[in-house]
Design a protein around this motif. Sequence first.
Motif, PDB file in Angstrom:
ATOM      1  N   ARG A  39     -26.347   4.971  32.463  1.00  0.00           N
ATOM      2  CA  ARG A  39     -26.694   6.316  32.931  1.00  0.00           C
ATOM      3  C   ARG A  39     -27.054   7.223  31.750  1.00  0.00           C
ATOM      4  NH1 ARG A  39     -25.144   9.183  37.539  1.00  0.00           N
ATOM      5  NH2 ARG A  39     -23.577   7.599  38.045  1.00  0.00           N
ATOM      6  N   HIS A  67     -31.051   3.540  35.318  1.00  0.00           N
ATOM      7  CA  HIS A  67     -29.844   3.683  36.131  1.00  0.00           C
ATOM      8  C   HIS A  67     -30.183   4.128  37.547  1.00  0.00           C
ATOM      9  CE1 HIS A  67     -26.165   5.690  37.663  1.00  0.00           C
ATOM     10  NE2 HIS A  67     -25.558   4.705  37.039  1.00  0.00           N
ATOM     11  N   SER A  68     -31.246   4.908  37.700  1.00  0.00           N
ATOM     12  CA  SER A  68     -31.611   5.409  39.022  1.00  0.00           C
ATOM     13  C   SER A  68     -32.051   4.303  39.968  1.00  0.00           C
ATOM     14  CB  SER A  68     -32.724   6.454  38.901  1.00  0.00           C
ATOM     15  OG  SER A  68     -33.975   5.858  38.603  1.00  0.00           O
ATOM     16  N   PHE A  88     -30.348   1.794  40.856  1.00  0.00           N
ATOM     17  CA  PHE A  88     -29.226   1.495  41.751  1.00  0.00           C
ATOM     18  C   PHE A  88     -29.203   2.480  42.926  1.00  0.00           C
ATOM     19  CE2 PHE A  88     -27.902  -0.114  37.570  1.00  0.00           C
ATOM     20  CZ  PHE A  88     -27.628  -1.421  37.900  1.00  0.00           C
ATOM     21  N   THR A  89     -29.490   3.750  42.625  1.00  0.00           N
ATOM     22  CA  THR A  89     -29.536   4.766  43.686  1.00  0.00           C
ATOM     23  C   THR A  89     -30.723   4.520  44.612  1.00  0.00           C
ATOM     24  OG1 THR A  89     -28.532   6.390  42.197  1.00  0.00           O
ATOM     25  CG2 THR A  89     -29.659   7.233  44.155  1.00  0.00           C
ATOM     26  N   GLY A  94     -29.939   1.755  46.809  1.00  0.00           N
ATOM     27  CA  GLY A  94     -28.664   1.887  47.511  1.00  0.00           C
ATOM     28  C   GLY A  94     -27.672   0.795  47.176  1.00  0.00           C
ATOM     29  N   VAL A  95     -27.649   0.381  45.902  1.00  0.00           N
ATOM     30  CA  VAL A  95     -26.769  -0.712  45.488  1.00  0.00           C
ATOM     31  C   VAL A  95     -25.644  -0.163  44.610  1.00  0.00           C
ATOM     32  CG1 VAL A  95     -26.606  -2.883  44.207  1.00  0.00           C
ATOM     33  CG2 VAL A  95     -28.645  -2.385  45.586  1.00  0.00           C
ATOM     34  N   SER A  96     -24.418  -0.419  44.998  1.00  0.00           N
ATOM     35  CA  SER A  96     -23.268   0.015  44.196  1.00  0.00           C
ATOM     36  C   SER A  96     -22.474  -1.177  43.668  1.00  0.00           C
ATOM     37  CB  SER A  96     -22.348   0.905  45.030  1.00  0.00           C
ATOM     38  OG  SER A  96     -21.906   0.226  46.200  1.00  0.00           O
ATOM     39  N   THR A  97     -22.774  -2.358  44.179  1.00  0.00           N
ATOM     40  CA  THR A  97     -22.131  -3.577  43.691  1.00  0.00           C
ATOM     41  C   THR A  97     -23.050  -4.764  43.943  1.00  0.00           C
ATOM     42  OG1 THR A  97     -20.140  -4.964  43.831  1.00  0.00           O
ATOM     43  CG2 THR A  97     -20.955  -4.006  45.876  1.00  0.00           C
ATOM     44  N   GLU A 103     -20.667  -4.637  35.061  1.00  0.00           N
ATOM     45  CA  GLU A 103     -19.832  -3.603  35.671  1.00  0.00           C
ATOM     46  C   GLU A 103     -19.972  -3.597  37.190  1.00  0.00           C
ATOM     47  OE1 GLU A 103     -21.033  -0.009  33.796  1.00  0.00           O
ATOM     48  OE2 GLU A 103     -20.157  -0.541  31.845  1.00  0.00           O
ATOM     49  N   LEU A 104     -21.134  -4.015  37.677  1.00  0.00           N
ATOM     50  CA  LEU A 104     -21.366  -4.040  39.123  1.00  0.00           C
ATOM     51  C   LEU A 104     -20.962  -5.370  39.762  1.00  0.00           C
ATOM     52  CD1 LEU A 104     -22.981  -1.425  38.482  1.00  0.00           C
ATOM     53  CD2 LEU A 104     -24.493  -2.073  40.351  1.00  0.00           C
ATOM     54  N   THR A 130     -30.619  -8.137  47.264  1.00  0.00           N
ATOM     55  CA  THR A 130     -30.105  -7.401  48.419  1.00  0.00           C
ATOM     56  C   THR A 130     -31.079  -7.209  49.573  1.00  0.00           C
ATOM     57  OG1 THR A 130     -30.739  -5.252  47.461  1.00  0.00           O
ATOM     58  CG2 THR A 130     -28.562  -6.116  46.893  1.00  0.00           C
TER      59      THR A 130
END
Length: 451
Positions: free
Chosen positions: A9, A16-17, A19-20, A23-26, A52-53, A401
């Motif tokens: 980030r 980093h954006s 992931f947003t 819509g992925v957080s893991t 980390e994910l 995903t």
Amino acid sequence: MRWIAQNLREGMPIAHSAFTALGVSTLPSNTHIFASQHLLGTVALMVKAFRELGAADIHVLGKCYSTLPAVHAHLRDEGFKVEERSVHFDSHEPFDRGFAVSTHMFCEKIKSLLEEASTSPKSCKPNVVVMDDGGMLLEKVNDMLVKNPELRSNANRFFGVEQTSSGANRLYEYNERHKISGKGAGLRIPVHNVARSRAKLTCESPLISYFTLPRVLHHVAGARRVDRKNMEALVIGGGPIGLTVSQRLDGLGIATKLFDRKSVVESSSADGGCRPRVPIHCGGDSELIELISSSNLIIGATGKTSVTPGMFPHFQHDTSLISISSSDREFSACDLRQYTKRTNDWNKSVEVVIPETKRSVTLGYSGFPLTFDDHCSHAGEPEEMQLTMALLIASVLDGLTTESPEREVPGMINVGEELQDYFIAQFNHLEIAKIVEEKYGRLAAAYEERI
């Protein structure tokens, strides 16, 4: 080396954006990432974010000439599986040959993972991601699947990501070659084509010349043995970088010629037409040899072998050879290094005496692209190169995903247009192009004063 204390980030907000945006957080469980990449700060931030994910395993293979030692050491200290051969170099061996061995060994680890998963229930089968820079790893993975088609069913999701134009071209050729030879449908897994994405080509690729030019001028200023008035420069390769460098040298009062085997449009590149046009020559080997014989500074920017061993006797005495392309193939560098003592040190210029003529030439950075010389200590900051990293990360997340049969069809897959627009908007908002142009423009101007 701010990246050591940064997270994704902080160091690469556009990346980093991704992931947003998706819509992925893991990451899905049992995700294994195999990355053949330049080991720079950008890659360190990326692989740490993947871990980390929730990535189960991350293997990394670098290339000696584009490995920042601090990144290599940091990732190993952090427990990432960084291949020992990431820093392999033998001056009497073509880099591509040695890297092919490294890549084969890397591919064998993917094969072992798939073989071990043969008896696993579907819910426990691995997700396999292959990230490549140059296409060699993905080519070998596809060869493996051609010989062992049953391995494909041992993975849940299995796809690749290619970030370079040379790698994409290699995979397109591989695809067609296997179709023609009757060995199946070419590529056996989907490959996300970051290389040909509009965002990369229109926003970040044009910046490469700004990263490259200061290193060229630094080398010319420090290694030249003739003054500017007597310098005769030849740039081989009429792409954007070759055009930009040739125009800049010409603007310094250095007599400069540009050679390309195909016809190129005369362009004054980024100088707005204020400088004299550089003479552009097209043709084959005989035309190139004639230009080589009248030049004492030769810059290769084709990405292929432009100067073959048979051309070596035509070098002038005290000629400097500078590559700004890929690997060490531009000047048949291994054949030149054969005339010197064998070594595993690539981070230096090499003085070579051509036996037939007794003339001396200097091979900058052992024949590797000058963009990475001095152990990559001057490599751009992660925030300057984050658009491509955003596209890479987004492609990985998309492949892991997205529930779409179209994204699982073997072959080359384009990055989504809306996603590219999302990244381009941030790139423009942060004025990254302006920052890069101003920073590296100042560096180039400082070296110009020393020539």
